[in-house]
Structure formats: C-alpha cells, structure tokens
Design a protein around this motif. Structure first.
Motif, PDB file in Angstrom:
ATOM      1  N   GLU A  15     -84.561 -39.375 -15.103  1.00 56.82           N
ATOM      2  CA  GLU A  15     -85.062 -38.241 -14.358  1.00 56.82           C
ATOM      3  C   GLU A  15     -84.440 -36.947 -14.849  1.00 56.82           C
ATOM      4  O   GLU A  15     -84.795 -35.866 -14.396  1.00 56.82           O
ATOM      5  N   ALA A  18     -86.483 -33.370 -16.148  1.00 58.82           N
ATOM      6  CA  ALA A  18     -87.171 -32.621 -15.099  1.00 58.82           C
ATOM      7  C   ALA A  18     -86.169 -32.057 -14.102  1.00 58.82           C
ATOM      8  O   ALA A  18     -86.286 -30.908 -13.670  1.00 58.82           O
ATOM      9  N   LYS A  19     -85.161 -32.834 -13.756  1.00 57.76           N
ATOM     10  CA  LYS A  19     -84.196 -32.375 -12.749  1.00 57.76           C
ATOM     11  C   LYS A  19     -83.389 -31.188 -13.257  1.00 57.76           C
ATOM     12  O   LYS A  19     -83.160 -30.226 -12.527  1.00 57.76           O
ATOM     13  N   THR A  22     -85.776 -28.118 -13.079  1.00 60.95           N
ATOM     14  CA  THR A  22     -86.096 -27.626 -11.730  1.00 60.95           C
ATOM     15  C   THR A  22     -84.846 -27.089 -11.046  1.00 60.95           C
ATOM     16  O   THR A  22     -84.910 -26.071 -10.358  1.00 60.95           O
ATOM     17  N   ASN A  59     -87.573 -34.261  -7.256  1.00 54.87           N
ATOM     18  CA  ASN A  59     -86.770 -33.386  -8.147  1.00 54.87           C
ATOM     19  C   ASN A  59     -87.326 -31.983  -8.252  1.00 54.87           C
ATOM     20  O   ASN A  59     -87.560 -31.503  -9.361  1.00 54.87           O
ATOM     21  N   ASP A 185     -92.535 -35.464 -11.840  1.00 56.72           N
ATOM     22  CA  ASP A 185     -91.582 -34.871 -12.798  1.00 56.72           C
ATOM     23  C   ASP A 185     -92.294 -34.195 -13.965  1.00 56.72           C
ATOM     24  O   ASP A 185     -91.834 -33.175 -14.467  1.00 56.72           O
ATOM     25  N   TRP A 186     -93.413 -34.790 -14.418  1.00 61.08           N
ATOM     26  CA  TRP A 186     -94.133 -34.182 -15.555  1.00 61.08           C
ATOM     27  C   TRP A 186     -94.637 -32.810 -15.151  1.00 61.08           C
ATOM     28  O   TRP A 186     -94.559 -31.857 -15.934  1.00 61.08           O
ATOM     29  N   GLY A 189     -91.384 -30.439 -13.942  1.00 66.75           N
ATOM     30  CA  GLY A 189     -90.593 -30.089 -15.124  1.00 66.75           C
ATOM     31  C   GLY A 189     -91.327 -29.058 -15.981  1.00 66.75           C
ATOM     32  O   GLY A 189     -90.727 -28.107 -16.487  1.00 66.75           O
ATOM     33  N   THR A 190     -92.634 -29.228 -16.136  1.00 64.10           N
ATOM     34  CA  THR A 190     -93.433 -28.262 -16.906  1.00 64.10           C
ATOM     35  C   THR A 190     -93.477 -26.913 -16.207  1.00 64.10           C
ATOM     36  O   THR A 190     -93.313 -25.859 -16.840  1.00 64.10           O
ATOM     37  N   HIS A 193     -90.168 -25.184 -16.615  1.00 61.58           N
ATOM     38  CA  HIS A 193     -90.032 -24.674 -17.979  1.00 61.58           C
ATOM     39  C   HIS A 193     -90.811 -23.377 -18.151  1.00 61.58           C
ATOM     40  O   HIS A 193     -90.330 -22.416 -18.766  1.00 61.58           O
ATOM     41  N   PHE A 211     -92.151 -35.001 -22.330  1.00 62.88           N
ATOM     42  CA  PHE A 211     -92.624 -36.158 -21.554  1.00 62.88           C
ATOM     43  C   PHE A 211     -93.542 -37.082 -22.360  1.00 62.88           C
ATOM     44  O   PHE A 211     -93.637 -38.265 -22.062  1.00 62.88           O
ATOM     45  N   ARG A 258     -88.851 -43.088 -17.172  1.00 59.17           N
ATOM     46  CA  ARG A 258     -89.073 -42.140 -16.056  1.00 59.17           C
ATOM     47  C   ARG A 258     -89.044 -42.871 -14.720  1.00 59.17           C
ATOM     48  O   ARG A 258     -88.366 -42.466 -13.797  1.00 59.17           O
TER      49      ARG A 258
END
Ligand code: SF4
Length: 296
Positions: A15, A18-19, A22, A59, A185-186, A189-190, A193, A211, A258
């Motif tokens: 994880e 992404a964590k 974020t 997350n 998360d995908w 996280g995106t 970013h 990812f 993941r």
C-alpha cells in the motif's frame, strides 16, 4: 507419481506508494502550502461500482479524501442535491478550475439519448454532452474503471447503447485507470500525484506506471507452480490457474502486492484473474474459465 507442491506464500500488501502520496498531499494542504482544487466525479453508463470501490478506500478513506484533499463539487451518488439543483452544481464547476474523474462509458446511440444524466433548463443533459463539456474544460481528466477507459462491460457485445470509452469522445489526454472496479489506491494515489507534482509517469496507453507497470503473472505467488507446470484442475486448488483460464499473464496491474478490501485478499486468492484491468475486458478476456484442462 503424484506431484508434490507447497502452499504459496501469503500475499504481501504494497500500500506504500498510494499512502505516501496521499499522506504528503494532505499534509501540504493542511499546512497551507498547497491549495485544494475543485473536483467533479461524473458517473456515466455503468454500475457505479467504482464509487463503491472508492468507499472501500483506507489510504485515506473516501470521506476524508473528498474533504481534506479536494473540494467535491459534484457526485450524483454522494451529494445531497437532486434534480436540476444537482446539475446546477455541475454547471457552476465549469466556471472555475477543476479536476474531472469519470466512471462509466459514454453511450453514443441516438446522439447520446440512451443515457440522460439529468435535465438542465428544461432539456435533457446526456452523458455524452456532460463528458464533452466537462472533459474539454477540466485541468486534468481521469477515466476511472474499465467502462470509462475503453467501454468495459457497458460496451460488451451486443453493446445496444453503442458505448465507448471516454478517450473516444475527447481530443485531449485522459489518464487511464482500467479495472473493474478501479482499486481505491490507484485512483487516490493518482489524484494525490496530480495535486502534488502534476501528471504521474505513464505508459503509451496513459496508465500510471506506479500501478500498471508489471504483469500480474510476474508477481503472482503461484508463479513457481506455473514454471514447474503444476496446474489446478478446479478453482479453489492452491496451484497455478493458467489451464482454467487465468488471465494474469496478459494483465498489467499490481494486484498481487496491492491486495483488495482493506488489503486482505485479491482475485487469485479468491478464485482467479479475469483480466479486468486490461484493455479489452470483458469481451477479449472471455471465456473467464476454461474447463477443458486435458488440453496440453
Ligand atoms: S497463470 Fe495465473 S495463477 Fe498461474 S502464475 Fe500466472 S497469474 Fe498466477
């Protein structure tokens, strides 16, 4: 002689990417160094499975994300407003800068009338109109899930609504997050970013490499069975599922590290991989299970 096998190792959660993103985005916003951006979640032709998947996020969790990372100005599933009041919020979003996330495919049949998302000033507002109107003006566009990225199940044969992916109706870059559904998360996280650094590094199909860079098969804990030719005869056996139709070898995604549903399991642990995060799903991945395992 019967072949011996050892049980595959327990899957390990990954994880971290992404964590980290974020957490960093939320800290920057909390400190005032980064401004929150307006955010629109548009649901087109699909099953709402991606917004439901986002509600499974940890997350952070979705509620925290849409209050601490962005200003959510429109989501027909999450907002309190209904009818024209809701569409009014959508129109207001067009006046300023915003990030657009879209789930669901775009129905083209009868000039989009197979999917009307609401009424505006007495006229039906089609999903096609909304996708174009918002997609052309957003600072960034993210297609979330298989239907938005390439049509997915909504465009499966016989595709009566003539559904297509979002990129087919927009002449601009669309960040693609295929999956049925997309993992929280995908997406988060995106989004983080984008807020922190702008667009993530992507492949030639606009999938974020953080990812979508490796095949599921290459990181599958059952790969040593594949390499030794030890294949399961029925779903539920702990060996390689290749001869039952596993689509892991042709699917680029990080599911083995993941993990899903709060990082407790993933498709191969539960049954098999049906290639849901690969372009072409579902038609090009069917049949999902092959029972003729006598075939060499
Ligand atoms: S074919 Fe499927 S079960 Fe077998 S190693 Fe590859 S991903 Fe894992």
């Amino acid at each position: 002689m019967q072949q011996e096998y050892v049980l595959p190792p327990e899957p390990v959660s990954n994880e971290a990417i992404a964590k980290r993103l974020t957490d960093a985005a939320r800290a920057e916003i909390h400190s005032g160094r980064l401004q929150k951006k307006n955010f629109v979640w548009l649901e087109l032709t699909g099953c709402s499975g991606n917004i439901i998947s986002m509600m499974n996020g940890t997350n952070p969790d979705l509620e925290y994300a849409i209050t601490s990372m962005v200003n959510l100005v429109y989501s027909n599933s999450l907002m309190a407003a209904e009818g024209e009041k809701a569409i009014e919020k959508l129109m207001e979003a067009l006046q300023g800068e915003f990030i657009l996330a879209v789930e669901g495919a775009v129905a083209l049949r009868n000039n989009g009338l197979y999917h009307v998302i609401g009424n505006w000033q007495g006229q039906p507002l089609t999903a096609l109109q909304a996708a174009k109107m918002l997609g052309e003006r957003a600072s960034h566009v993210i297609a979330v899930g298989a239907c938005a990225t390439h049509g997915g199940p909504s465009a499966a044969k016989p595709n009566p609504a003539q559904c297509v992916g979002l990129q087919s109706v927009l002449d601009r870059k669309v960040i693609q997050l295929p999956g049925c559904p997309c993992h929280p998360d995908w997406f988060l996280g995106t989004l983080a970013h984008l807020l922190m650094y702008g667009e993530p590094e992507m492949d030639n199909l606009n999938r974020p490499l953080m990812f979508y860079s490796t095949s599921l098969h290459d990181r599958c804990p059952r790969k040593h069975f594949f390499d030794k030719g030890i294949f399961a005869k029925t779903l539920g056996e702990p060996t390689c599922l290749f001869k039952l139709g596993c689509r892991g070898p042709v699917t680029r995604i990080d599911c083995p590290t993941r993990l899903w549903n709060g990082y407790v399991s993933w498709p191969i642990e539960a049954s098999t991989c049906i290639g849901c995060s690969q372009f072409g799903f579902p038609d090009q991945m069917a049949p999902f299970v092959v029972y003729d395992i006598t075939r060499e």
